[in-house]
Design a protein around this motif. Structure first.
Motif, PDB file in Angstrom:
ATOM      1  N   ALA A  87      22.679  55.550 -22.145  1.00 53.44           N
ATOM      2  CA  ALA A  87      23.077  55.162 -23.749  1.00 53.44           C
ATOM      3  C   ALA A  87      24.811  55.376 -23.692  1.00 53.44           C
ATOM      4  O   ALA A  87      26.068  54.492 -24.078  1.00 53.44           O
ATOM      5  N   SER A  88      24.491  56.942 -23.640  1.00 55.61           N
ATOM      6  CA  SER A  88      25.511  57.555 -24.089  1.00 55.61           C
ATOM      7  C   SER A  88      27.048  57.362 -23.158  1.00 55.61           C
ATOM      8  O   SER A  88      28.301  56.726 -23.706  1.00 55.61           O
ATOM      9  N   ASN A  89      26.974  57.235 -22.452  1.00 54.09           N
ATOM     10  CA  ASN A  89      27.482  56.567 -20.468  1.00 54.09           C
ATOM     11  C   ASN A  89      27.874  54.893 -20.818  1.00 54.09           C
ATOM     12  O   ASN A  89      28.911  55.317 -20.599  1.00 54.09           O
ATOM     13  N   VAL A  90      26.959  54.040 -21.085  1.00 55.39           N
ATOM     14  CA  VAL A  90      27.241  52.991 -20.780  1.00 55.39           C
ATOM     15  C   VAL A  90      27.760  52.630 -22.094  1.00 55.39           C
ATOM     16  O   VAL A  90      28.860  52.260 -21.880  1.00 55.39           O
ATOM     17  N   CYS A  91      28.089  52.823 -23.301  1.00 58.29           N
ATOM     18  CA  CYS A  91      28.646  52.840 -24.300  1.00 58.29           C
ATOM     19  C   CYS A  91      30.365  53.091 -24.280  1.00 58.29           C
ATOM     20  O   CYS A  91      31.119  53.138 -24.628  1.00 58.29           O
ATOM     21  N   ASP A 129      18.711  46.341 -23.243  1.00 58.56           N
ATOM     22  CA  ASP A 129      17.932  47.288 -24.132  1.00 58.56           C
ATOM     23  C   ASP A 129      18.854  48.647 -24.302  1.00 58.56           C
ATOM     24  O   ASP A 129      18.603  49.086 -25.152  1.00 58.56           O
ATOM     25  N   VAL A 130      19.536  49.148 -23.287  1.00 57.91           N
ATOM     26  CA  VAL A 130      20.798  50.271 -23.414  1.00 57.91           C
ATOM     27  C   VAL A 130      21.350  49.599 -24.158  1.00 57.91           C
ATOM     28  O   VAL A 130      22.014  51.045 -24.854  1.00 57.91           O
ATOM     29  N   ILE A 131      22.157  48.815 -23.925  1.00 54.93           N
ATOM     30  CA  ILE A 131      23.873  48.016 -25.447  1.00 54.93           C
ATOM     31  C   ILE A 131      22.956  48.428 -26.621  1.00 54.93           C
ATOM     32  O   ILE A 131      23.230  48.900 -27.612  1.00 54.93           O
ATOM     33  N   ARG A 143      14.936  49.519 -29.426  1.00 57.04           N
ATOM     34  CA  ARG A 143      15.842  48.918 -28.008  1.00 57.04           C
ATOM     35  C   ARG A 143      15.699  47.729 -27.789  1.00 57.04           C
ATOM     36  O   ARG A 143      16.366  46.652 -26.643  1.00 57.04           O
ATOM     37  N   ASN A 144      14.988  47.087 -28.030  1.00 51.01           N
ATOM     38  CA  ASN A 144      14.573  45.468 -28.385  1.00 51.01           C
ATOM     39  C   ASN A 144      15.075  45.176 -29.180  1.00 51.01           C
ATOM     40  O   ASN A 144      15.142  43.526 -28.988  1.00 51.01           O
ATOM     41  N   PHE A 145      16.078  45.463 -29.808  1.00 52.51           N
ATOM     42  CA  PHE A 145      16.872  44.541 -30.196  1.00 52.51           C
ATOM     43  C   PHE A 145      17.987  43.175 -29.867  1.00 52.51           C
ATOM     44  O   PHE A 145      17.665  42.788 -29.874  1.00 52.51           O
ATOM     45  N   LEU A 146      18.441  43.295 -29.331  1.00 57.01           N
ATOM     46  CA  LEU A 146      19.298  42.769 -27.830  1.00 57.01           C
ATOM     47  C   LEU A 146      18.280  41.650 -27.149  1.00 57.01           C
ATOM     48  O   LEU A 146      18.848  40.544 -26.857  1.00 57.01           O
ATOM     49  N   ARG A 147      17.253  42.975 -26.785  1.00 56.82           N
ATOM     50  CA  ARG A 147      16.676  41.772 -26.201  1.00 56.82           C
ATOM     51  C   ARG A 147      15.890  40.766 -27.350  1.00 56.82           C
ATOM     52  O   ARG A 147      15.499  39.356 -26.915  1.00 56.82           O
ATOM     53  N   ASN A 148      15.002  40.895 -28.404  1.00 54.76           N
ATOM     54  CA  ASN A 148      14.599  39.324 -29.304  1.00 54.76           C
ATOM     55  C   ASN A 148      16.109  38.968 -28.748  1.00 54.76           C
ATOM     56  O   ASN A 148      15.347  38.142 -29.726  1.00 54.76           O
ATOM     57  N   CYS A 149      17.220  39.381 -29.263  1.00 56.94           N
ATOM     58  CA  CYS A 149      18.568  38.195 -29.697  1.00 56.94           C
ATOM     59  C   CYS A 149      18.788  37.833 -28.784  1.00 56.94           C
ATOM     60  O   CYS A 149      19.131  36.463 -29.115  1.00 56.94           O
ATOM     61  N   HIS A 150      17.638  37.393 -28.012  1.00 62.70           N
ATOM     62  CA  HIS A 150      17.963  36.232 -26.328  1.00 62.70           C
ATOM     63  C   HIS A 150      16.685  36.182 -26.183  1.00 62.70           C
ATOM     64  O   HIS A 150      16.734  35.515 -25.279  1.00 62.70           O
ATOM     65  N   GLN A 151      15.782  35.731 -27.724  1.00 64.37           N
ATOM     66  CA  GLN A 151      14.458  35.303 -26.737  1.00 64.37           C
ATOM     67  C   GLN A 151      14.525  34.284 -26.380  1.00 64.37           C
ATOM     68  O   GLN A 151      13.547  33.602 -25.633  1.00 64.37           O
ATOM     69  N   ILE A 184      24.536  51.173 -29.386  1.00 61.88           N
ATOM     70  CA  ILE A 184      25.515  50.406 -30.692  1.00 61.88           C
ATOM     71  C   ILE A 184      24.984  51.355 -31.727  1.00 61.88           C
ATOM     72  O   ILE A 184      25.319  50.939 -33.067  1.00 61.88           O
ATOM     73  N   GLY A 185      23.490  51.493 -31.972  1.00 58.45           N
ATOM     74  CA  GLY A 185      22.750  52.344 -33.046  1.00 58.45           C
ATOM     75  C   GLY A 185      22.113  52.160 -33.219  1.00 58.45           C
ATOM     76  O   GLY A 185      21.149  53.062 -34.540  1.00 58.45           O
ATOM     77  N   PHE A 186      20.510  51.181 -32.292  1.00 61.56           N
ATOM     78  CA  PHE A 186      20.000  50.231 -32.875  1.00 61.56           C
ATOM     79  C   PHE A 186      18.549  51.055 -32.797  1.00 61.56           C
ATOM     80  O   PHE A 186      18.947  52.044 -31.242  1.00 61.56           O
ATOM     81  N   SER A 187      17.626  51.744 -33.514  1.00 58.89           N
ATOM     82  CA  SER A 187      16.572  52.536 -33.042  1.00 58.89           C
ATOM     83  C   SER A 187      15.314  51.749 -31.710  1.00 58.89           C
ATOM     84  O   SER A 187      15.367  52.411 -31.421  1.00 58.89           O
TER      85      SER A 187
END
Length: 222
Positions: free
Chosen positions: A32-36, A148-150, A159-167, A154-157
């Motif tokens: 995640a750090s490298n991607v960020c 998930d990695v992004i 990992r499904n946050f962006l996945r859920n945003c793209h349901q 970006i600081g979310f605990s």
């Protein structure tokens, strides 16, 4: 700002790991750090060890090359009857930079959503529809893992946050598009208009783009 595109090893969360929940957030911290770092500076990155077998990628390129080298009368039967995005688009029909002449390329587009896919597959290229189905499915799975990695970077605990945003991804609300581009050789006598390019300058319109290249290269990013 760095002047090279970083290469990120995605083996910690690639598709070769069938159970993504078996990988803890702490195990993904370095990834995640490298991607960020890449996305917050260069804005682009290469990924290796992503879990999509190279043979599958090569086979997909090969079946597309078979299609694009068919006679024009065959390819024309695969154009969208309604003028939509799906199916074949002929040489110089698309302009990604609207201020320039048509791009010197051909394309085949596959937009998937919850309903019948209005594509006329060529009978002379066996297995083309199934190849697109499979490649789309695998690319979607990889895209969601990258999201998930992004989420973590970006600081979310969760990992499904962006996945859920793209349901809605893959539905009419948010269709995903798989595009194959073909840049045929230009004859010496070809008439090229001022400012005409293989692929015009543009910004992609989705959250994430996966780009699979052959060994010819030529991509430029800014």
């Amino acid at each position: 700002m760095a002047d090279t595109v970083p290469i990120i090893d995605f083996s910690a969360y690639g598709l070769q790991i069938t159970d993504r929940d078996s990988v803890s957030n702490s195990e993904l911290d370095i990834l995640a750090s490298n991607v960020c770092q890449a996305l917050s500076t260069v804005g682009f990155l290469y990924i290796k060890n992503h879990g999509m077998p190279q043979k599958k990628i090569d086979d997909f390129f090969r079946i597309n090359k078979t299609f694009f080298t068919q006679p024009e009368c065959v390819k024309a039967t695969c154009e969208s009857p309604t003028g939509g995005l799906n199916g074949y688009q002929g040489f110089a029909k698309e302009r990604l930079d609207l201020s320039k002449p048509g791009d010197l390329k051909e394309s085949f587009n596959y937009t998937s959503y919850d309903g019948p896919i209005d594509i006329q597959w060529p009978v002379s290229v066996l297995g083309m529809g199934a190849a697109y189905d499979e490649f789309y499915e695998q690319s979607t799975k990889l895209s969601l893992r990258i999201l998930d990695v992004i989420s973590l970077c970006i600081g979310f605990s969760d990992r499904n946050f962006l996945r859920n945003c793209h349901q809605s991804f893959g539905s009419r609300k948010s269709p995903g598009t798989l595009r194959s581009l073909y840049y045929p050789p230009l004859p010496a006598s070809a008439s090229i208009e001022p400012g005409q390019l293989r692929c015009g300058e543009h910004s992609d319109y989705g959250t994430l783009t996966l780009l699979f290249q052959d060994k010819c290269g030529g991509l430029e990013v800014c």
